[in-house]
Design a protein around this motif. Structure first.
Motif, PDB file in Angstrom:
ATOM      1  N   ASN A  26       8.921 -15.632  41.014  1.00  0.00           N
ATOM      2  CA  ASN A  26       8.816 -14.212  41.403  1.00  0.00           C
ATOM      3  C   ASN A  26       8.980 -14.112  42.914  1.00  0.00           C
ATOM      4  O   ASN A  26       9.414 -12.772  43.193  1.00  0.00           O
ATOM      5  CB  ASN A  26       7.517 -13.789  40.985  1.00  0.00           C
ATOM      6  CG  ASN A  26       7.288 -13.906  39.372  1.00  0.00           C
ATOM      7  OD1 ASN A  26       7.771 -12.993  38.972  1.00  0.00           O
ATOM      8  ND2 ASN A  26       6.678 -14.766  38.699  1.00  0.00           N
ATOM      9  N   ARG A  30      11.840 -11.236  44.176  1.00  0.00           N
ATOM     10  CA  ARG A  30      11.566 -10.376  45.053  1.00  0.00           C
ATOM     11  C   ARG A  30      12.429 -10.467  46.183  1.00  0.00           C
ATOM     12  O   ARG A  30      12.638  -9.417  46.748  1.00  0.00           O
ATOM     13  CB  ARG A  30      10.021 -10.611  45.306  1.00  0.00           C
ATOM     14  CG  ARG A  30       9.083 -10.081  44.336  1.00  0.00           C
ATOM     15  CD  ARG A  30       9.252  -8.683  44.017  1.00  0.00           C
ATOM     16  NE  ARG A  30       7.993  -8.171  43.119  1.00  0.00           N
ATOM     17  CZ  ARG A  30       6.700  -7.729  43.545  1.00  0.00           C
ATOM     18  NH1 ARG A  30       6.660  -7.695  44.994  1.00  0.00           N
ATOM     19  NH2 ARG A  30       5.842  -7.377  42.785  1.00  0.00           N
ATOM     20  N   GLU A 158      13.980 -11.359  33.192  1.00  0.00           N
ATOM     21  CA  GLU A 158      12.988 -11.654  32.209  1.00  0.00           C
ATOM     22  C   GLU A 158      13.425 -12.935  31.436  1.00  0.00           C
ATOM     23  O   GLU A 158      12.352 -13.743  30.437  1.00  0.00           O
ATOM     24  CB  GLU A 158      12.862 -10.534  31.103  1.00  0.00           C
ATOM     25  CG  GLU A 158      11.950  -9.286  31.478  1.00  0.00           C
ATOM     26  CD  GLU A 158      12.790  -8.553  32.292  1.00  0.00           C
ATOM     27  OE1 GLU A 158      13.905  -8.924  32.553  1.00  0.00           O
ATOM     28  OE2 GLU A 158      12.305  -7.513  32.785  1.00  0.00           O
ATOM     29  N   ASP A 164       8.156 -12.395  36.206  1.00  0.00           N
ATOM     30  CA  ASP A 164       7.305 -11.135  35.587  1.00  0.00           C
ATOM     31  C   ASP A 164       7.737 -10.086  36.640  1.00  0.00           C
ATOM     32  O   ASP A 164       7.015 -10.481  38.023  1.00  0.00           O
ATOM     33  CB  ASP A 164       5.775 -11.455  35.835  1.00  0.00           C
ATOM     34  CG  ASP A 164       4.795 -10.351  35.449  1.00  0.00           C
ATOM     35  OD1 ASP A 164       5.642  -9.343  35.060  1.00  0.00           O
ATOM     36  OD2 ASP A 164       3.608 -10.255  35.497  1.00  0.00           O
ATOM     37  N   PRO A 165       8.431  -9.292  36.578  1.00  0.00           N
ATOM     38  CA  PRO A 165       9.170  -8.301  37.462  1.00  0.00           C
ATOM     39  C   PRO A 165       7.943  -7.356  38.289  1.00  0.00           C
ATOM     40  O   PRO A 165       8.081  -6.990  39.142  1.00  0.00           O
ATOM     41  CB  PRO A 165       9.968  -7.410  36.687  1.00  0.00           C
ATOM     42  CG  PRO A 165      10.384  -8.032  35.429  1.00  0.00           C
ATOM     43  CD  PRO A 165       9.295  -8.969  35.359  1.00  0.00           C
ATOM     44  N   ASP A 166       6.753  -7.285  37.332  1.00  0.00           N
ATOM     45  CA  ASP A 166       5.700  -6.481  37.846  1.00  0.00           C
ATOM     46  C   ASP A 166       4.722  -7.101  38.680  1.00  0.00           C
ATOM     47  O   ASP A 166       3.363  -6.713  38.921  1.00  0.00           O
ATOM     48  CB  ASP A 166       5.038  -5.785  36.621  1.00  0.00           C
ATOM     49  CG  ASP A 166       6.136  -4.801  35.932  1.00  0.00           C
ATOM     50  OD1 ASP A 166       6.880  -3.980  36.680  1.00  0.00           O
ATOM     51  OD2 ASP A 166       6.107  -4.846  34.699  1.00  0.00           O
ATOM     52  N   MET A 167       4.897  -8.368  38.923  1.00  0.00           N
ATOM     53  CA  MET A 167       3.708  -9.267  39.592  1.00  0.00           C
ATOM     54  C   MET A 167       3.342  -8.994  40.890  1.00  0.00           C
ATOM     55  O   MET A 167       4.584  -8.827  41.626  1.00  0.00           O
ATOM     56  CB  MET A 167       4.246 -10.933  39.379  1.00  0.00           C
ATOM     57  CG  MET A 167       3.126 -11.578  39.994  1.00  0.00           C
ATOM     58  SD  MET A 167       3.546 -13.613  40.048  1.00  0.00           S
ATOM     59  CE  MET A 167       3.439 -13.751  38.123  1.00  0.00           C
ATOM     60  N   PRO A 168       2.384  -8.628  41.247  1.00  0.00           N
ATOM     61  CA  PRO A 168       1.886  -8.041  42.488  1.00  0.00           C
ATOM     62  C   PRO A 168       1.958  -9.440  43.708  1.00  0.00           C
ATOM     63  O   PRO A 168       1.844 -10.420  43.186  1.00  0.00           O
ATOM     64  CB  PRO A 168       0.248  -7.561  42.510  1.00  0.00           C
ATOM     65  CG  PRO A 168      -0.106  -8.575  41.330  1.00  0.00           C
ATOM     66  CD  PRO A 168       1.197  -8.416  40.105  1.00  0.00           C
ATOM     67  N   TRP A 169       2.282  -8.984  44.817  1.00  0.00           N
ATOM     68  CA  TRP A 169       2.127  -9.749  45.979  1.00  0.00           C
ATOM     69  C   TRP A 169       1.232 -10.818  46.006  1.00  0.00           C
ATOM     70  O   TRP A 169       1.358 -11.994  46.180  1.00  0.00           O
ATOM     71  CB  TRP A 169       2.601  -9.144  47.270  1.00  0.00           C
ATOM     72  CG  TRP A 169       4.054  -8.809  47.435  1.00  0.00           C
ATOM     73  CD1 TRP A 169       4.472  -7.531  47.364  1.00  0.00           C
ATOM     74  CD2 TRP A 169       5.002  -9.677  47.692  1.00  0.00           C
ATOM     75  NE1 TRP A 169       5.827  -7.478  47.615  1.00  0.00           N
ATOM     76  CE2 TRP A 169       6.309  -8.964  47.859  1.00  0.00           C
ATOM     77  CE3 TRP A 169       5.214 -11.017  47.823  1.00  0.00           C
ATOM     78  CZ2 TRP A 169       7.386  -9.494  48.368  1.00  0.00           C
ATOM     79  CZ3 TRP A 169       6.449 -11.743  48.346  1.00  0.00           C
ATOM     80  CH2 TRP A 169       7.608 -10.936  48.531  1.00  0.00           C
ATOM     81  N   LYS A 171      -0.967 -11.828  43.602  1.00  0.00           N
ATOM     82  CA  LYS A 171      -0.989 -12.943  42.425  1.00  0.00           C
ATOM     83  C   LYS A 171       0.274 -13.806  42.863  1.00  0.00           C
ATOM     84  O   LYS A 171       0.266 -15.010  42.668  1.00  0.00           O
ATOM     85  CB  LYS A 171      -0.448 -12.055  41.372  1.00  0.00           C
ATOM     86  CG  LYS A 171      -0.998 -13.081  40.100  1.00  0.00           C
ATOM     87  CD  LYS A 171      -0.820 -12.099  38.773  1.00  0.00           C
ATOM     88  CE  LYS A 171      -1.386 -12.917  37.591  1.00  0.00           C
ATOM     89  NZ  LYS A 171      -1.007 -12.033  36.238  1.00  0.00           N
TER      90      LYS A 171
END
Length: 314
Positions: A26, A30, A158, A164-169, A171
């Motif tokens: 991820n 990013r 995906e 996970d495109p929506d994983m926050p920094w 995490k």
């Protein structure tokens, strides 16, 4: 207690390795690195992290035989057990041409490894040779993948394992920290416990590496291949085994040889290395002749692994 510590170290290794892969994948996406390259490099390296940390930790602890035994034992287990057990669930069909090309590269890596082993020790020169071969194969894989997808849609994020495109920094950073801290911690526990077990049962570090440690570090490959069999994705199963074996020989031993010398034990040279080569050639019968690995073959492969373990421990 040493067995409990060994299992605990292994569990920590597997969890930390999974966390590192998720975080690294991820982070790479990013930063704008193409998902295709991430899947061929970051994921491949990340899933080999447990074996790498075990090998490096073994060198620092003065038991380099465990490092070599781990890689040789894992490669043997990958063919006989990691393909044998899933075949008991569902027949593995050989249909993908790219599997044949990857297999030939794996055989090339195996032959190179054996030629270097005949020198009696893996030193920094051998390490550089192995890593050069690894980077050459990765470069070729990236080039082939780009050519193959030139007229197709870019692989979606995906489709990459752990993406996970929506994983926050926070995490992503958390996964990376857990992986980077947990891997050396788990490896140290596993190596220490395995060394104690070897002494208690009066067996060599190489034997523990070939059996207990090799089987443990092959569990991720076994889990992945079982799921591939359930989903009827034989190409994933074969690719997983072939890719893992190449990374073990070229990457794990390549990096380990730069950390410290790995003397090749006489028993490994007389028996186990040739068993590894033999099962690698056996895999070629299925891949090159496109022979399906049926349940009957699954039983045969699994039985061969049991016979090998008995021979090693005998």
């Amino acid at each position: 207690m040493d067995f409990i510590y060994a299992v605990a170290g292994l569990i920590i290794l597997l969890i930390a390795g999974d966390m590192l892969v998720r975080g690294a994948v991820n982070l790479s996406l990013r930063l704008g690195i193409p998902a295709l390259i991430v899947s061929l490099t970051v994921v491949a390296f990340g899933t080999s992290a447990p074996e790498l940390l075990v090998s490096v930790s073994a060198i620092f602890d003065g038991v380099p035989g465990l490092a070599l035994g781990n890689v040789i034992g894992s490669n043997t287990a990958n063919v006989l057990l990691v393909l044998g057990v899933p075949a008991l669930i569902s027949t593995l069909h050989v249909i993908d041409n790219s599997t044949r090309a990857s297999y030939l590269q794996m055989i090339g890596a195996t032959v190179l490894f054996i030629l270097l082993a005949l020198r009696g020790t893996f030193d920094w020169i051998a390490g550089l040779v192995l890593l050069a071969a690894l980077f050459g194969m990765i470069g070729h894989a990236i080039y082939e993948a780009r050519c193959h997808r030139a007229a197709q849609r870019e692989v979606e994020a995906e489709e990459v394992e752990g993406a996970d495109p929506d994983m926050p920094w926070f995490k992503i950073i958390g996964f990376l920290l857990v992986g980077l801290i947990g891997l050396p911690f788990g490896a140290d526990i596993l190596v220490d416990a395995s060394t104690n077990i070897a002494r208690d049962f009066n067996v060599s570090d190489e034997v523990i590496g070939l059996t207990l440690v090799a089987l443990g570090t092959s569990l991720p490959e076994l889990a992945t291949t079982v799921m591939a069999a359930l989903r009827k994705q034989a190409d994933v199963a074969f690719g997983n085994v072939i890719g893992s074996n190449m990374f073990n020989l070229l990457g794990i031993i390549g990096v380990s040889s730069l950390v410290g010398q790995l003397p090749v034990d006489k028993d490994l040279m007389d028996f186990d290395i040739w068993v590894m080569l033999g099962v690698s050639v056996l895999l070629g019968v299925f891949v090159l002749k496109r022979i399906d690995i049926t349940r009957l073959w699954g039983v045969a492969l699994s039985a061969l692994y049991i016979v090998y373990i008995v021979a090693v421990l005998g």
